[in-house]
Design an enzyme around this catalytic site. Structure first.
Site, PDB file in Angstrom:
ATOM      1  N   GLU A 289      -0.244 -67.871 -75.583  1.00 32.05           N
ATOM      2  CA  GLU A 289       0.821 -66.763 -75.194  1.00 32.05           C
ATOM      3  C   GLU A 289       0.874 -65.578 -76.201  1.00 32.05           C
ATOM      4  OE1 GLU A 289       1.835 -70.383 -72.965  1.00 32.05           O
ATOM      5  OE2 GLU A 289       1.651 -70.071 -75.170  1.00 32.05           O
ATOM      6  N   ASP A 331     -22.798 -35.977 -88.682  1.00 30.67           N
ATOM      7  CA  ASP A 331     -23.044 -34.469 -89.036  1.00 30.67           C
ATOM      8  C   ASP A 331     -23.360 -34.568 -90.800  1.00 30.67           C
ATOM      9  OD1 ASP A 331     -23.139 -33.915 -86.411  1.00 30.67           O
ATOM     10  OD2 ASP A 331     -20.833 -33.627 -86.398  1.00 30.67           O
ATOM     11  N   ASP A 647     -20.602 -31.672 -79.115  1.00 27.34           N
ATOM     12  CA  ASP A 647     -20.970 -32.903 -79.532  1.00 27.34           C
ATOM     13  C   ASP A 647     -19.982 -33.795 -78.491  1.00 27.34           C
ATOM     14  OD1 ASP A 647     -22.099 -32.537 -81.984  1.00 27.34           O
ATOM     15  OD2 ASP A 647     -20.537 -31.627 -82.730  1.00 27.34           O
TER      16      ASP A 647
END
Length: 928
Positions: A289, A331, A647
């Site tokens: 749980e 990048d 992008d």
């Protein structure tokens, strides 16, 4: 919809033919025609896809497989006569669902941001009159004005232009401003046509008149939006794994429940109703749980940890996905580098100077060797600095505070020159006031240079020119060498070109500077080509966008963690390779794939290429998307960075999209799963460590809760296999007390455990690895569980022995002795779990090394479970519910000693394993 020629075809047409093709004229469209086209082509807006309502988004947090299992568990508990526990299970589910919804509610879809990026109004010419209209009403053929600072409303062809420079970084990914003109010229990149501008880009300098050729979803901007909208976000690896784990545990729980139900009837002859309740209790006992709250807490802790490392996570599951990352498509500009052009060297014929200090700060120096050189100490250098400052349109404002960098108004390249003259100590205000500009020829992409004519106080005029070396050198017939101007020879040109090539191989960019005196008889209204001649070459300013200082260590950590980095940049191959090799991403033999080469590659060839040492240069938007997709096709977990509109599809396609917070567009931020507030690659690596920690913490939780299932099940096994001769040493209510009561808080504490030493010295977990693996099962059941079972069962028989009930006579199935025996069994399990909570904090590292009491949530959890146990044992109303009774002082003394040997035995096992691994030359961190 109106059909026109392609953008490239329209760009090459003569202006008259172009107007005819667009059904327009310099007087603009008639209003009636514009209205007709608006009806035909539709509004100039970015269409939004189907949206998920807040209600549905809220409900989904309560309908996952684990959530459904918890709803059913609550019903089972209520049917078993345990109303309070059933309600508690539901409460856990509700709290977890609300928290998850609150965490994710702030995320919006990318097209919301796309719509906001378009300007509200545009100035157009209609019916020969200049009017202002809503940008949504712009149609193909509209003639509209572009001014400095405008965000351009449509893809358009320029028909009039004055020194226009456009920031296309949102589309191309390149930080350099692009010069525009009326004449067609095809550049090297996808958006480099000299006479075309694109929706969503910004006019950084100058002004123009343009004719719209594409609007709305047909613009490049809109096509990217459509690609982004069409890319569905798949379930995260953690979501998939939790669903699989839930199914496994559900099946195990059901099988155990059925087995106990059948055994209770056939072996012990328990009435069917009682056996059913007994079996239901066992099923609920085996359902973890606390799994959802613990996962949520672990992820939330990861979010907080990442925020300290400048990473903001939009969806909780993205935290763990980062920890699985095997490939980062990064990048270059602004992520690996500082996104600040910096002059590193000054080259003059026969002289070279080095420039210290990085970025847009003037706290460096110009040096020749180790000797600082200032303005006024060398005539040749002074002339180059003077030309760099006067032939310059950019302004650099000082930063407001330490948290913000200088404000750049203009070109980053010119900003670097402005900082250079500041480092030299030039009195810029004095130079400016005594050499006012009388003529300017703005930077032109064809000429690749900029010139200004400045007049000194004595009336003499000088033409200063800066630009690409090939263009400048062709105009020079003299050269300045150590204060003397002489004719330029072929040897001089060769020496200059060799110096330029040497800098280029280092990934540095050179800007040539030249000058000449302008006579009074010369007409300044002549064209640039007429005035730019017979120049004297001064020298080169050599600049770069330097790598971030911390990126070197971050790249090393990625290599150690077996995470590959693939640079994907819009910059040229030479610069890209130089930076990649310099910071350690690639080796000298790296394969460089340009956008043009990539366009010719099949998907299978690309999938093969990305497995090797490779980097990508001059890529187009859809190509970055393909690179991410190719890596995923290879089974990689891909993180991809980005900041521009272009992008967005790649960010959405990636397993974890990472947008830049400082330079990123709203589109990129909305498409991404995580935003870097400092645009720093090193922050990605720190976030990956947090992600790995989250996964490890979830496994620690599983180990902890599963090991208690064994001592909970053993009493029932003894009851069944003894044919009922051994009364239940632990009742169903007491089992659920451990699962939902005493175990819960320490388990949640494990969900906030800090990174274990060496977590970044191991590779990412395999894609086919599971949260619940063989190591965890064996350790939980055959080691931790076995220890707890022996101790708790011994406690049960010890109480019976003490009161003469065993082995001399049958064990009591009711009465005070039975209550005390079951209470002691329950308490023994709880005190074993105290030690297990500490044992589970590390895999093999000693708990003493990380600090025995360093996890305050576990400390609180231990105190909580002891207090809860005491309440259950001594509060009369709870005694009736949980079948407990008070314990003696001796019982408590025995209980208090249990955690010590249990903890030390595990510490001994960890020590022996570490020593064994050390002898074999292996790191403990490498153990799965």
């Amino acid at each position: 919809m109106t059909q026109y020629a392609t953008n490239d075809q329209l760009a090459q047409m003569p202006v008259d033919q172009f107007y005819q093709q667009m059904g327009s004229s310099p007087a603009g469209l008639p209003t009636t025609e514009a209205d007709q086209r608006l009806t035909t082509d539709g509004p100039n807006t970015i269409q939004q896809g189907k949206r998920t309502s807040n209600f549905k988004a809220f409900i989904k947090n309560f309908t996952s497989l684990m959530a459904i299992l918890l709803w059913v568990s609550g019903i089972i508990a209520i049917l078993a006569g345990m109303l309070e526990l059933g309600i508690a299970i539901w409460a856990v589910n509700v709290i977890n669902g609300v928290f998850s919804f609150w965490q994710e509610h702030a995320a919006k879809k990318a097209t919301d941001a796309l719509k906001e990026l378009l300007p509200t109004y545009t100035t157009v010419v209609r019916d020969g009159k200049t009017v202002q209209i809503n940008a949504n009403d712009l149609v193909p053929g509209d003639v509209f004005n572009i001014q400095t600072g405008n965000r351009i409303s449509a893809d358009a062809r320029i028909v009039q232009c004055e020194s226009l420079q456009v920031d296309e970084s949102a589309l191309s990914g390149e930080s350099q401003l692009v010069s525009k003109q009326v004449a067609y010229h095809k550049g090297s990149g996808k958006y480099d046509e000299a006479n075309l501008v694109y929706a969503g880009t910004i006019a950084a300098q100058g002004n123009a008149v343009a004719v719209a050729i594409q609007t709305g979803m047909k613009t490049e901007f809109g096509q990217i939006a459509a690609l982004t909208e069409g890319e569905k976000k798949v379930a995260s690896p953690l979501e998939i794994e939790l669903n699989r784990l839930t199914r496994e545990i559900s099946v195990i729980g059901m099988l155990i429940g059925v087995a106990f139900f059948i055994a209770a009837i056939l072996v012990v002859h328990t009435p069917v109703a009682k056996a059913f309740i007994f079996a239901l209790g066992m099923i609920v006992a085996f359902i973890p749980e606390g799994l959802l709250p613990t996962v949520t807490l672990s992820l939330a802790n990861g979010v907080q940890g990442m925020s300290k490392h400048h990473a903001l996570v939009k969806e909780l599951n993205s935290v763990e996905t980062l920890g699985e990352t095997t490939v980062i498509c990064s990048d270059k500009t602004g992520t690996l580098t500082q996104n600040q052009m910096t002059i590193e060297h000054i080259w003059l014929p026969g002289q070279q100077y080095d420039v210290t200090g990085e970025g847009y700060e003037n706290n460096g120096q110009i040096k020749r060797g180790n000797q600082p050189v200032a303005f006024g100490q060398n005539a040749d250098l002074d002339l180059l600095l003077r030309a760099s400052f006067l032939d310059n349109d950019t302004q650099v404002e000082a930063p407001k505070d330490a948290q913000h960098g200088p404000k750049i108004m203009g070109s980053p390249t010119e900003a670097a020159l402005q900082i250079l003259v500041a480092k030299a100590g030039m009195k810029t205000h004095e130079i400016q006031s005594t050499n006012p500009r009388v003529k300017e020829f703005g930077f032109d992409s064809n000429r690749k240079r900029m010139s200004t004519v400045n007049q000194a106080t004595d009336g003499t005029k000088t033409l200063y020119t800066k630009g690409a070396l090939d263009g400048i050198l062709a105009l020079c017939d003299t050269i300045l060498v150590q204060g003397r101007v002489r004719p330029m020879t072929d040897q001089d040109k060769t020496q200059i070109e060799q110096a330029n090539q040497a800098f280029a191989t280092q990934g540095l960019r050179s800007l040539a500077v030249a000058y000449r005196s302008v006579t009074d008889s010369e007409d300044l209204n002549q064209t640039a080509d007429q005035l730019e001649h017979h120049l004297t070459f001064i020298g080169l300013t050599v600049m770069s966008d330097p790598p971030r200082p911390e990126v070197y260590e971050a790249v090393k950590r990625c290599h150690t963690a077996d995470i590959r980095i693939i640079m994907v940049t819009g910059d040229g191959p030479t610069t890209a390779k130089s930076v990649a090799v310099k910071i350690g991403i690639n080796g000298e033999n790296v394969r460089i794939i340009t956008g043009d080469e990539l366009a010719q590659m099949s998907d299978s060839d690309l999938e093969t290429a990305v497995k090797g040492d490779v980097l990508f240069a001059r890529v187009a938007p859809e190509q970055k998307y393909r690179i991410v997709k190719a890596n995923k096709a290879n089974g990689e977990i891909v993180a991809s960075t980005g900041d521009g509109v272009n992008d967005a599809p790649a960010l959405k396609q990636a397993d974890i999209g990472i947008a830049m917070g400082q330079t990123g567009t709203d589109v990129a931020k909305e498409a991404a799963d995580m935003i870097l507030t400092d645009d720093n690659f090193a922050s990605i690596v720190a976030a990956i460590q947090e992600g790995r920690t989250v996964y490890a913490d979830i496994q620690k939780f599983l180990l902890y809760i599963l090991n208690s299932n064994v001592p909970e099940a053993v009493p029932s096994i003894l009851y069944l296999f003894s044919g009922g001769l051994i009364p239940l040493p632990l009742t169903v209510m007491q089992i659920l007390t451990v699962d939902l009561g005493t175990d819960m808080m320490p388990a949640l504490g494990l969900g906030s455990e800090k990174s274990e030493p060496g977590i970044m010295d191991q590779p990412p977990r395999p894609r086919n690895a599971h949260l619940l693996n063989r190591r965890i099962i064996l350790k939980a059941f055959a080691w931790y569980g076995l220890i707890s079972s022996v101790i708790s069962t011994a406690a049960y028989f010890l109480v019976n022995y003490r009161y003469g009930g065993w082995p001399h006579q049958a064990l009591a199935s009711s009465g005070s002795v039975y209550l005390q025996a079951t209470t002691m069994t329950l308490a023994a399990i709880v005190f074993c779990q105290i030690a297990m909570a500490e044992n589970c904090r590390t895999k093999l590292v000693s708990v003493f090394k990380i600090g025995l009491f360093s996890n305050h949530r576990i400390n609180f959890g231990i105190i909580f479970e002891v207090c809860l146990l005491a309440l259950i044992i001594y509060v009369p109303i709870l005694q009736g519910i949980f079948n407990t009774t008070g314990l003696t002082t001796l019982d408590w003394v025995v209980l208090a000693t249990i955690p010590i040997p249990v903890f030390l035995v595990e510490e001994l096992r960890k020590f022996m394993v570490r020593r064994h691994l050390s002898r074999e030359g292996k790191s403990p961190a490498a153990v799965k």
